[in-house]
Design a protein around this motif. Structure first.
Motif, PDB file in Angstrom:
ATOM      1  N   VAL A   6       0.864  -1.176   0.000  1.00  0.00           N
ATOM      2  CA  VAL A   6       0.000   0.000   0.000  1.00  0.00           C
ATOM      3  C   VAL A   6       0.903   1.229   0.000  1.00  0.00           C
ATOM      4  O   VAL A   6       1.935   1.256   0.681  1.00  0.00           O
ATOM      5  CB  VAL A   6      -0.981   0.009   1.203  1.00  0.00           C
ATOM      6  CG1 VAL A   6      -0.250   0.075   2.537  1.00  0.00           C
ATOM      7  CG2 VAL A   6      -1.993   1.138   1.078  1.00  0.00           C
ATOM      8  N   ASP A   7       0.531   2.213  -0.806  1.00  0.00           N
ATOM      9  CA  ASP A   7       1.295   3.463  -0.880  1.00  0.00           C
ATOM     10  C   ASP A   7       0.826   4.415   0.208  1.00  0.00           C
ATOM     11  O   ASP A   7      -0.345   4.405   0.604  1.00  0.00           O
ATOM     12  CB  ASP A   7       1.109   4.117  -2.247  1.00  0.00           C
ATOM     13  CG  ASP A   7       1.692   3.284  -3.370  1.00  0.00           C
ATOM     14  OD1 ASP A   7       2.744   2.658  -3.146  1.00  0.00           O
ATOM     15  OD2 ASP A   7       1.104   3.261  -4.466  1.00  0.00           O
ATOM     16  N   ASP A  56       0.732   7.616   6.494  1.00  0.00           N
ATOM     17  CA  ASP A  56      -0.666   7.907   6.189  1.00  0.00           C
ATOM     18  C   ASP A  56      -1.061   7.258   4.865  1.00  0.00           C
ATOM     19  O   ASP A  56      -0.437   7.532   3.841  1.00  0.00           O
ATOM     20  CB  ASP A  56      -0.871   9.413   6.121  1.00  0.00           C
ATOM     21  CG  ASP A  56      -2.323   9.807   6.101  1.00  0.00           C
ATOM     22  OD1 ASP A  56      -3.196   8.922   6.113  1.00  0.00           O
ATOM     23  OD2 ASP A  56      -2.596  11.022   6.076  1.00  0.00           O
ATOM     24  N   ILE A  57      -2.099   6.428   4.887  1.00  0.00           N
ATOM     25  CA  ILE A  57      -2.551   5.714   3.692  1.00  0.00           C
ATOM     26  C   ILE A  57      -3.887   6.266   3.176  1.00  0.00           C
ATOM     27  O   ILE A  57      -4.554   5.613   2.384  1.00  0.00           O
ATOM     28  CB  ILE A  57      -2.654   4.199   3.947  1.00  0.00           C
ATOM     29  CG1 ILE A  57      -3.656   3.898   5.071  1.00  0.00           C
ATOM     30  CG2 ILE A  57      -1.285   3.612   4.246  1.00  0.00           C
ATOM     31  CD1 ILE A  57      -3.999   2.432   5.230  1.00  0.00           C
ATOM     32  N   VAL A 121      -0.817   4.692  10.022  1.00  0.00           N
ATOM     33  CA  VAL A 121      -0.193   3.471  10.526  1.00  0.00           C
ATOM     34  C   VAL A 121       1.112   3.872  11.201  1.00  0.00           C
ATOM     35  O   VAL A 121       1.944   4.548  10.598  1.00  0.00           O
ATOM     36  CB  VAL A 121       0.092   2.486   9.363  1.00  0.00           C
ATOM     37  CG1 VAL A 121       0.649   1.185   9.894  1.00  0.00           C
ATOM     38  CG2 VAL A 121      -1.149   2.253   8.520  1.00  0.00           C
ATOM     39  N   GLU A 122       1.292   3.484  12.468  1.00  0.00           N
ATOM     40  CA  GLU A 122       2.542   3.777  13.183  1.00  0.00           C
ATOM     41  C   GLU A 122       3.516   2.628  12.953  1.00  0.00           C
ATOM     42  O   GLU A 122       3.179   1.467  13.187  1.00  0.00           O
ATOM     43  CB  GLU A 122       2.287   3.945  14.676  1.00  0.00           C
ATOM     44  CG  GLU A 122       1.582   5.235  15.031  1.00  0.00           C
ATOM     45  CD  GLU A 122       1.509   5.420  16.536  1.00  0.00           C
ATOM     46  OE1 GLU A 122       2.444   6.021  17.107  1.00  0.00           O
ATOM     47  OE2 GLU A 122       0.523   4.956  17.126  1.00  0.00           O
ATOM     48  N   LEU A 123       4.729   2.962  12.520  1.00  0.00           N
ATOM     49  CA  LEU A 123       5.729   1.955  12.178  1.00  0.00           C
ATOM     50  C   LEU A 123       6.941   2.045  13.083  1.00  0.00           C
ATOM     51  O   LEU A 123       7.459   3.138  13.336  1.00  0.00           O
ATOM     52  CB  LEU A 123       6.185   2.149  10.727  1.00  0.00           C
ATOM     53  CG  LEU A 123       5.076   2.179   9.674  1.00  0.00           C
ATOM     54  CD1 LEU A 123       5.661   2.507   8.307  1.00  0.00           C
ATOM     55  CD2 LEU A 123       4.319   0.872   9.648  1.00  0.00           C
ATOM     56  N   LEU A 124       7.401   0.900  13.565  1.00  0.00           N
ATOM     57  CA  LEU A 124       8.676   0.783  14.280  1.00  0.00           C
ATOM     58  C   LEU A 124       9.653   0.124  13.310  1.00  0.00           C
ATOM     59  O   LEU A 124       9.454  -1.033  12.919  1.00  0.00           O
ATOM     60  CB  LEU A 124       8.523  -0.085  15.528  1.00  0.00           C
ATOM     61  CG  LEU A 124       7.837   0.548  16.718  1.00  0.00           C
ATOM     62  CD1 LEU A 124       7.588  -0.502  17.792  1.00  0.00           C
ATOM     63  CD2 LEU A 124       8.670   1.680  17.274  1.00  0.00           C
ATOM     64  N   GLN A 136       7.006   9.851   0.009  1.00  0.00           N
ATOM     65  CA  GLN A 136       6.103   8.822  -0.496  1.00  0.00           C
ATOM     66  C   GLN A 136       6.829   7.485  -0.416  1.00  0.00           C
ATOM     67  O   GLN A 136       7.972   7.375  -0.860  1.00  0.00           O
ATOM     68  CB  GLN A 136       5.726   9.110  -1.949  1.00  0.00           C
ATOM     69  CG  GLN A 136       5.034  10.457  -2.143  1.00  0.00           C
ATOM     70  CD  GLN A 136       3.664  10.495  -1.492  1.00  0.00           C
ATOM     71  OE1 GLN A 136       2.824   9.638  -1.739  1.00  0.00           O
ATOM     72  NE2 GLN A 136       3.437  11.486  -0.648  1.00  0.00           N
ATOM     73  N   ALA A 137       6.189   6.476   0.169  1.00  0.00           N
ATOM     74  CA  ALA A 137       6.812   5.166   0.339  1.00  0.00           C
ATOM     75  C   ALA A 137       5.741   4.100   0.175  1.00  0.00           C
ATOM     76  O   ALA A 137       4.569   4.405  -0.042  1.00  0.00           O
ATOM     77  CB  ALA A 137       7.486   5.067   1.708  1.00  0.00           C
ATOM     78  N   ARG A 138       6.168   2.836   0.280  1.00  0.00           N
ATOM     79  CA  ARG A 138       5.247   1.702   0.169  1.00  0.00           C
ATOM     80  C   ARG A 138       5.402   0.820   1.394  1.00  0.00           C
ATOM     81  O   ARG A 138       6.513   0.576   1.854  1.00  0.00           O
ATOM     82  CB  ARG A 138       5.551   0.890  -1.078  1.00  0.00           C
ATOM     83  CG  ARG A 138       5.450   1.699  -2.356  1.00  0.00           C
ATOM     84  CD  ARG A 138       5.531   0.821  -3.556  1.00  0.00           C
ATOM     85  NE  ARG A 138       4.139   0.447  -3.857  1.00  0.00           N
ATOM     86  CZ  ARG A 138       3.804  -0.539  -4.664  1.00  0.00           C
ATOM     87  NH1 ARG A 138       4.718  -1.275  -5.234  1.00  0.00           N
ATOM     88  NH2 ARG A 138       2.536  -0.791  -4.890  1.00  0.00           N
ATOM     89  N   LEU A 139       4.277   0.345   1.903  1.00  0.00           N
ATOM     90  CA  LEU A 139       4.253  -0.533   3.062  1.00  0.00           C
ATOM     91  C   LEU A 139       3.815  -1.922   2.617  1.00  0.00           C
ATOM     92  O   LEU A 139       2.798  -2.080   1.941  1.00  0.00           O
ATOM     93  CB  LEU A 139       3.287   0.004   4.116  1.00  0.00           C
ATOM     94  CG  LEU A 139       3.144  -0.822   5.396  1.00  0.00           C
ATOM     95  CD1 LEU A 139       4.435  -0.798   6.204  1.00  0.00           C
ATOM     96  CD2 LEU A 139       1.977  -0.305   6.222  1.00  0.00           C
TER      97      LEU A 139
END
Length: 154
Positions: A6-7, A56-57, A121-124, A136-139
């Motif tokens: 997801v971007d 943020d998605i 979405v909170e990412l560690l 801009q990134a992808r998860l």
């Protein structure tokens, strides 16, 4: 295991997880304070930066289906009641490099402060020196663990 991408966009958070907010009662940051509790429960965060990347998605939203780790009623501070936490394995693709870590999910029902949008979405993750707000990134995630849909469909 099947992965879905997801971007999204890296956005500014409350600054509490990292301890960067001047208004925070946790100068070391909440993640640094919580880390020993998570380790005692079986989750080793060694190698991850003790702050979150807020991803943020929108306009999509996400919801938890199945966590890799779920810790109910973690009493990590005397400033408020215990909280429930879940962690979901993920990867962030940024500038052709994948960074493995976790989606960090303090359950809203037990988190009394710092409301997060269901599109955030909170990412560690490990420290990523080149990433910044607006990036801009992808998860990458496993579809059996989280559901991501247009906001009107959830």
């Amino acid at each position: 295991m099947r992965q879905i991408w997801v971007d999204g966009t890296v956005i500014r958070g409350h600054g509490v997880a990292s301890g960067q907010s001047n208004a925070s009662p946790y100068p070391a940051g909440t993640i640094a304070m919580q880390q020993p509790y998570f380790a005692a429960l079986g989750l080793d965060l060694t190698g991850l930066h003790l702050a979150t990347i807020n991803f943020d998605i929108q306009p999509a939203q996400w919801r938890l289906l199945q966590a890799d780790y779920h810790f109910p009623a973690v009493c990590w501070t005397e400033l408020h009641p215990p909280e429930d936490f879940s962690f979901i394995s993920c990867q962030l693709l940024w500038q052709d490099q994948a960074y493995a870590g976790y989606i960090y999910y303090p359950h809203p029902a037990t988190k009394i402060q710092h409301f997060q949008s269901p599109s955030m979405v909170e990412l560690l993750l490990p420290w990523i020196s080149t990433i910044s707000y607006g990036a801009q990134a992808r998860l990458s995630y496993r579809p059996e663990q989280i559901q991501i849909q247009a906001a009107a469909l959830l």
